[in-house]
Design a protein around this motif. Sequence first.
Motif, PDB file in Angstrom:
ATOM      1  N   SER A  66     -16.206  12.668 -28.792  1.00 22.16           N
ATOM      2  CA  SER A  66     -16.859  13.167 -30.144  1.00 22.16           C
ATOM      3  C   SER A  66     -18.255  12.586 -30.094  1.00 22.16           C
ATOM      4  N   SER A  67     -18.509  11.771 -29.212  1.00 23.30           N
ATOM      5  CA  SER A  67     -20.195  11.166 -29.160  1.00 23.30           C
ATOM      6  C   SER A  67     -21.249  12.391 -28.380  1.00 23.30           C
ATOM      7  N   LYS A  68     -20.390  13.386 -27.872  1.00 25.03           N
ATOM      8  CA  LYS A  68     -21.488  14.145 -27.141  1.00 25.03           C
ATOM      9  C   LYS A  68     -21.459  15.661 -28.040  1.00 25.03           C
ATOM     10  N   LYS A  69     -22.867  16.010 -28.340  1.00 28.10           N
ATOM     11  CA  LYS A  69     -23.074  17.161 -29.254  1.00 28.10           C
ATOM     12  C   LYS A  69     -23.318  18.317 -28.257  1.00 28.10           C
ATOM     13  N   VAL A  70     -23.102  19.736 -28.712  1.00 24.23           N
ATOM     14  CA  VAL A  70     -23.729  20.822 -28.020  1.00 24.23           C
ATOM     15  C   VAL A  70     -24.994  21.091 -28.748  1.00 24.23           C
ATOM     16  N   ARG A 112     -15.247  17.573 -23.015  1.00 22.24           N
ATOM     17  CA  ARG A 112     -14.082  16.893 -23.049  1.00 22.24           C
ATOM     18  C   ARG A 112     -14.008  15.404 -22.716  1.00 22.24           C
ATOM     19  N   SER A 113     -13.306  14.763 -23.135  1.00 16.22           N
ATOM     20  CA  SER A 113     -12.933  13.353 -23.029  1.00 16.22           C
ATOM     21  C   SER A 113     -12.395  13.309 -21.502  1.00 16.22           C
ATOM     22  N   SER A 114     -13.033  11.954 -21.061  1.00 15.30           N
ATOM     23  CA  SER A 114     -12.532  11.903 -19.676  1.00 15.30           C
ATOM     24  C   SER A 114     -11.171  11.489 -19.723  1.00 15.30           C
ATOM     25  N   GLU A 115     -10.593  11.155 -20.840  1.00 15.46           N
ATOM     26  CA  GLU A 115      -9.200  10.579 -20.821  1.00 15.46           C
ATOM     27  C   GLU A 115      -8.405  11.836 -21.259  1.00 15.46           C
TER      28      GLU A 115
END
Length: 208
Positions: A18-22, A186-189
């Motif tokens: 959720s920390s990454k935005k398009v 995507r989350s790395s998790e």
Amino acid sequence: MNLISNLEWRYATKQFDSSKKVSLENLEQIKKAIQLSASSYGLQLYKVLIIEDPELREKLKSASYGQNQITEASHLIVFCNYSAVTEKHIEEYFILKSKIEEVDIPDLKAYSDFIKADVHRKSNIEKDRWTSNQTYIALGNLLNACAELKIDSCPMEGFEAEKYNEILNLEEQGLNTSVIAAIGYRSSEDAAQHVKKVRKPIKDLFVQ
Ligand SMILES: Cc1cc2nc3c(=O)[nH]c(=O)nc-3n(C[C@H](O)[C@H](O)[C@H](O)COP(=O)(O)O)c2cc1C
């Protein structure tokens, strides 16, 4: 063919970072891919909502069986079809067509009447299904555009359309929530990224 490797890369993302935005630039490209989608007669009888507002997305999550993608993705894309097709929709299309193609409206009358008659023949259920079908073509283009941009996505039907319509005040605009997509990174998790694709063998899928 890049398209095939993009399709192998993409997967229905379950956990977004959720920390990454398009970026706005990428969003414009995704919008363009949706805008250029084919549609029956070219009528594009839908609207596409791009939702970022966290509070609104919390409400929508509760109408989406609590699926985390709704709130964790960068943007939520809601495809809404015009469930009741009216003559006005068709007339608006012909006004646009006459402007862009530089053809006088009366010269398009025969074609316009043909489409109106075809639409008139459909029952209300058929009209709703017909316009909803068009949104899935746009959804496909969104998924492909995202994959090319290395943006993750999750197409979703796991939501309660009536609740979406209410939360988003869609009914008064003659709209209905057809299908949605969460987009972002995507989350790395996210374990789903490591799962192998399950697809029918080509020989079973095709008759040739
Ligand atoms: C129309 C449609 C609706 C879907 N609805 C959901 C959904 O509500 N939640 C979800 O996690 N995945 C949903 N999916 C994702 C599918 O489960 C996924 O695309 C399918 O299992 C194939 O896997 P892949 O996309 O990762 O290759 C949906 C896919 C489509 C095309």
